[in-house]
Design a protein around this motif. Sequence first.
Motif, PDB file in Angstrom:
ATOM      1  N   ALA A 418     -31.193   4.263  27.035  1.00  0.00           N
ATOM      2  CA  ALA A 418     -30.248   3.577  27.919  1.00  0.00           C
ATOM      3  C   ALA A 418     -30.765   2.223  28.381  1.00  0.00           C
ATOM      4  O   ALA A 418     -29.985   1.403  28.867  1.00  0.00           O
ATOM      5  CB  ALA A 418     -29.938   4.458  29.131  1.00  0.00           C
ATOM      6  N   HIS A 419     -32.063   1.997  28.270  1.00  0.00           N
ATOM      7  CA  HIS A 419     -32.608   0.673  28.588  1.00  0.00           C
ATOM      8  C   HIS A 419     -32.317  -0.309  27.463  1.00  0.00           C
ATOM      9  O   HIS A 419     -32.111  -1.506  27.706  1.00  0.00           O
ATOM     10  CB  HIS A 419     -34.114   0.763  28.827  1.00  0.00           C
ATOM     11  N   LYS A 420     -32.271   0.208  26.234  1.00  0.00           N
ATOM     12  CA  LYS A 420     -32.088  -0.668  25.076  1.00  0.00           C
ATOM     13  C   LYS A 420     -30.628  -0.897  24.729  1.00  0.00           C
ATOM     14  O   LYS A 420     -30.275  -1.947  24.195  1.00  0.00           O
ATOM     15  CB  LYS A 420     -32.815  -0.053  23.871  1.00  0.00           C
ATOM     16  N   LEU A 421     -29.764   0.097  25.012  1.00  0.00           N
ATOM     17  CA  LEU A 421     -28.382   0.047  24.531  1.00  0.00           C
ATOM     18  C   LEU A 421     -27.406   0.358  25.653  1.00  0.00           C
ATOM     19  O   LEU A 421     -27.742   1.082  26.599  1.00  0.00           O
ATOM     20  CB  LEU A 421     -28.176   1.068  23.405  1.00  0.00           C
ATOM     21  N   ASP A 422     -26.189  -0.181  25.553  1.00  0.00           N
ATOM     22  CA  ASP A 422     -25.128   0.247  26.453  1.00  0.00           C
ATOM     23  C   ASP A 422     -24.560   1.563  25.939  1.00  0.00           C
ATOM     24  O   ASP A 422     -25.005   2.093  24.903  1.00  0.00           O
ATOM     25  CB  ASP A 422     -24.044  -0.832  26.593  1.00  0.00           C
ATOM     26  N   VAL A 423     -23.585   2.132  26.648  1.00  0.00           N
ATOM     27  CA  VAL A 423     -23.072   3.453  26.275  1.00  0.00           C
ATOM     28  C   VAL A 423     -22.478   3.432  24.866  1.00  0.00           C
ATOM     29  O   VAL A 423     -22.657   4.372  24.084  1.00  0.00           O
ATOM     30  CB  VAL A 423     -22.036   3.944  27.307  1.00  0.00           C
ATOM     31  N   GLY A 424     -21.775   2.345  24.525  1.00  0.00           N
ATOM     32  CA  GLY A 424     -21.217   2.238  23.176  1.00  0.00           C
ATOM     33  C   GLY A 424     -22.292   2.236  22.109  1.00  0.00           C
ATOM     34  O   GLY A 424     -22.158   2.896  21.073  1.00  0.00           O
ATOM     35  N   GLY A 425     -23.368   1.521  22.376  1.00  0.00           N
ATOM     36  CA  GLY A 425     -24.478   1.494  21.426  1.00  0.00           C
ATOM     37  C   GLY A 425     -25.171   2.837  21.323  1.00  0.00           C
ATOM     38  O   GLY A 425     -25.593   3.252  20.233  1.00  0.00           O
ATOM     39  N   MET A 426     -25.272   3.546  22.456  1.00  0.00           N
ATOM     40  CA  MET A 426     -25.869   4.882  22.438  1.00  0.00           C
ATOM     41  C   MET A 426     -25.000   5.844  21.644  1.00  0.00           C
ATOM     42  O   MET A 426     -25.496   6.685  20.896  1.00  0.00           O
ATOM     43  CB  MET A 426     -26.059   5.390  23.869  1.00  0.00           C
ATOM     44  N   GLN A 427     -23.680   5.726  21.802  1.00  0.00           N
ATOM     45  CA  GLN A 427     -22.757   6.581  21.047  1.00  0.00           C
ATOM     46  C   GLN A 427     -22.933   6.366  19.548  1.00  0.00           C
ATOM     47  O   GLN A 427     -22.974   7.326  18.767  1.00  0.00           O
ATOM     48  CB  GLN A 427     -21.317   6.267  21.455  1.00  0.00           C
ATOM     49  N   ASP A 428     -23.053   5.109  19.138  1.00  0.00           N
ATOM     50  CA  ASP A 428     -23.266   4.822  17.722  1.00  0.00           C
ATOM     51  C   ASP A 428     -24.604   5.376  17.248  1.00  0.00           C
ATOM     52  O   ASP A 428     -24.710   5.899  16.125  1.00  0.00           O
ATOM     53  CB  ASP A 428     -23.227   3.304  17.488  1.00  0.00           C
ATOM     54  N   PHE A 429     -25.621   5.293  18.091  1.00  0.00           N
ATOM     55  CA  PHE A 429     -26.953   5.756  17.712  1.00  0.00           C
ATOM     56  C   PHE A 429     -26.970   7.253  17.437  1.00  0.00           C
ATOM     57  O   PHE A 429     -27.606   7.701  16.473  1.00  0.00           O
ATOM     58  CB  PHE A 429     -27.951   5.418  18.821  1.00  0.00           C
ATOM     59  N   ILE A 430     -26.279   8.041  18.282  1.00  0.00           N
ATOM     60  CA  ILE A 430     -26.304   9.496  18.100  1.00  0.00           C
ATOM     61  C   ILE A 430     -25.172   9.978  17.187  1.00  0.00           C
ATOM     62  O   ILE A 430     -25.067  11.165  16.894  1.00  0.00           O
ATOM     63  CB  ILE A 430     -26.248  10.231  19.444  1.00  0.00           C
ATOM     64  N   HIS A 431     -24.300   9.057  16.748  1.00  0.00           N
ATOM     65  CA  HIS A 431     -23.200   9.360  15.815  1.00  0.00           C
ATOM     66  C   HIS A 431     -22.195  10.359  16.396  1.00  0.00           C
ATOM     67  O   HIS A 431     -21.687  11.231  15.684  1.00  0.00           O
ATOM     68  CB  HIS A 431     -23.742   9.892  14.484  1.00  0.00           C
ATOM     69  N   ALA A 432     -21.919  10.213  17.698  1.00  0.00           N
ATOM     70  CA  ALA A 432     -20.904  11.065  18.333  1.00  0.00           C
ATOM     71  C   ALA A 432     -19.548  10.389  18.275  1.00  0.00           C
ATOM     72  O   ALA A 432     -19.447   9.159  18.163  1.00  0.00           O
ATOM     73  CB  ALA A 432     -21.283  11.338  19.783  1.00  0.00           C
ATOM     74  N   ASP A 433     -18.474  11.197  18.356  1.00  0.00           N
ATOM     75  CA  ASP A 433     -17.128  10.625  18.411  1.00  0.00           C
ATOM     76  C   ASP A 433     -16.852   9.971  19.757  1.00  0.00           C
ATOM     77  O   ASP A 433     -16.061   9.037  19.849  1.00  0.00           O
ATOM     78  CB  ASP A 433     -16.086  11.722  18.125  1.00  0.00           C
ATOM     79  N   SER A 434     -17.498  10.468  20.806  1.00  0.00           N
ATOM     80  CA  SER A 434     -17.466   9.804  22.107  1.00  0.00           C
ATOM     81  C   SER A 434     -18.688  10.242  22.905  1.00  0.00           C
ATOM     82  O   SER A 434     -19.280  11.295  22.648  1.00  0.00           O
ATOM     83  CB  SER A 434     -16.179  10.131  22.874  1.00  0.00           C
ATOM     84  N   LEU A 435     -19.063   9.411  23.867  1.00  0.00           N
ATOM     85  CA  LEU A 435     -20.203   9.693  24.731  1.00  0.00           C
ATOM     86  C   LEU A 435     -19.893   9.181  26.123  1.00  0.00           C
ATOM     87  O   LEU A 435     -19.462   8.037  26.295  1.00  0.00           O
ATOM     88  CB  LEU A 435     -21.466   9.011  24.203  1.00  0.00           C
ATOM     89  N   SER A 436     -20.091  10.024  27.126  1.00  0.00           N
ATOM     90  CA  SER A 436     -19.859   9.618  28.503  1.00  0.00           C
ATOM     91  C   SER A 436     -20.897  10.280  29.412  1.00  0.00           C
ATOM     92  O   SER A 436     -21.375  11.383  29.130  1.00  0.00           O
ATOM     93  CB  SER A 436     -18.455   9.998  28.978  1.00  0.00           C
TER      94      SER A 436
END
Length: 492
Positions: A418-436
Amino acid sequence: MDPLTPMITTNPFDDDKLREECGIFGVSGADTASAIVALGLHALQHRGQEAAGITSWDGHDFHTHRAMGHVAGNFDRDEVIRGLPGGSACGHVRYSTTGETSLRNVQPLYAELNSGGFAVAHNGNISNAMKVRRELIRRGSIFQSTSDTEVIIHLVATSSYRTLLDKFIDALKQVEGAYSLIVMTPEGMIACRDPLGIRPLVMGKLGDTIMFASETVAFDVVGADYIRSIDPGELVIVTNAGEIRSHRPFGDVHPRPCIFEHVYFSRPDSIVDGSSVYSVRKAIGAQLAIENPVEADYVIPVPDSGVPAAIGYAQQSGIPFELGIIRSHYIGRTFIQPGDKVRHLGVKLKHNANRALIQGKKIVLIDDSIVRGTTSLKIVQMMREAGAAEVHMRIASPPTKHSCFYGVDTPERTKLLAHKLDVGGMQDFIHADSLSFISIDGLYKALGEVKRADGRPQYCDACFTGDYPTTLTDQDDVVVTDQLELLAERVA
């Protein structure tokens, strides 16, 4: 290292968790105090799995046994307990948040002072320990460990005050950070909590026996009754005669207990600062569902820490709760993993997808936190390989953007996803359909609090907000040193 060379490492699912600091347990006024402490430490094993130790006092001498590894195997042997006689004892389970992993750093730490024996078990982190240590060494102190806890012993030993209690209070007023301590002396037992109450400490009773522990679950195991939490800044003294006295030497300070105790650290069957951890985690899950709804077939927890929040999410959303990930409880925390390929396959030794349930379904995965992101990535991949149609991830805490300096083994800030990426970037990193994630205000709401009262947070939430409740002397010194070295390199 050769990729086929065997290595001992932590299970990949555990690597991506904040490690739970340490656990302490003390007993005063029992026939077999060390045996009771050993049982209590079993209940606190989740707070520290690198090492354990117990110190007892028999009215004349102190006795200590310390060992690397779990409580089981080290303190379940009759000869060990027989070697720890006496009516008072304190114990400790450890993760190495400061100091290397070695037997010399295993607690309780013990020293012979002018006033007699002094044993201390510590949960927390002294955030100016390096600075104080340097000054003590300059004045002639000789340290036997690299643990920040030893600083307290030397401050007590070198204090100019007359009584041991005054020496101890003098020592505490020279340190900053987080500490819950159980101290044993020939005069009795002292339990204390730092003025902000960052780390937990509770008091219990079994007959005439008084007990102190990091969590109430330790009392449940030994059949004791929970009396109350030790207040922030309070020292409770239990004399050898059974007299109980309370001292509050720090004046009025606005408490800031660790909010992550409610999210992950404490066992769900514990009471922390008067609240049921299980009930709070269900409320967090319900608030998470209100803030971050999604259409899905099942709510699935990431075992085991995600279970209560997933129940709350399912109840609030009306989506059925199911066990889509099955955990094996027969795999230890560590095992041999020869090489990256086998290491990845090793994930399934501990967690496996319930394929018949998941296949073709839209699922909501509930976990307590995302640290590096490696666990979430593997879980999402596991769900997709099991045939999930959609994988949505909901996290029962805000994004972990900042390191903890109060007794939690946190990765460097640059390694926090979360220090490196915003939520959208984190979602892409873990390959989820959504992340909240739950919001910080939503987390406070689930705890029955507003985020700020009179402009001040009610908890230490620095891992989410960066709002540290104390000065961080050692950390600031490191930053200044790094900046000076960088400047010198540029000038050169």
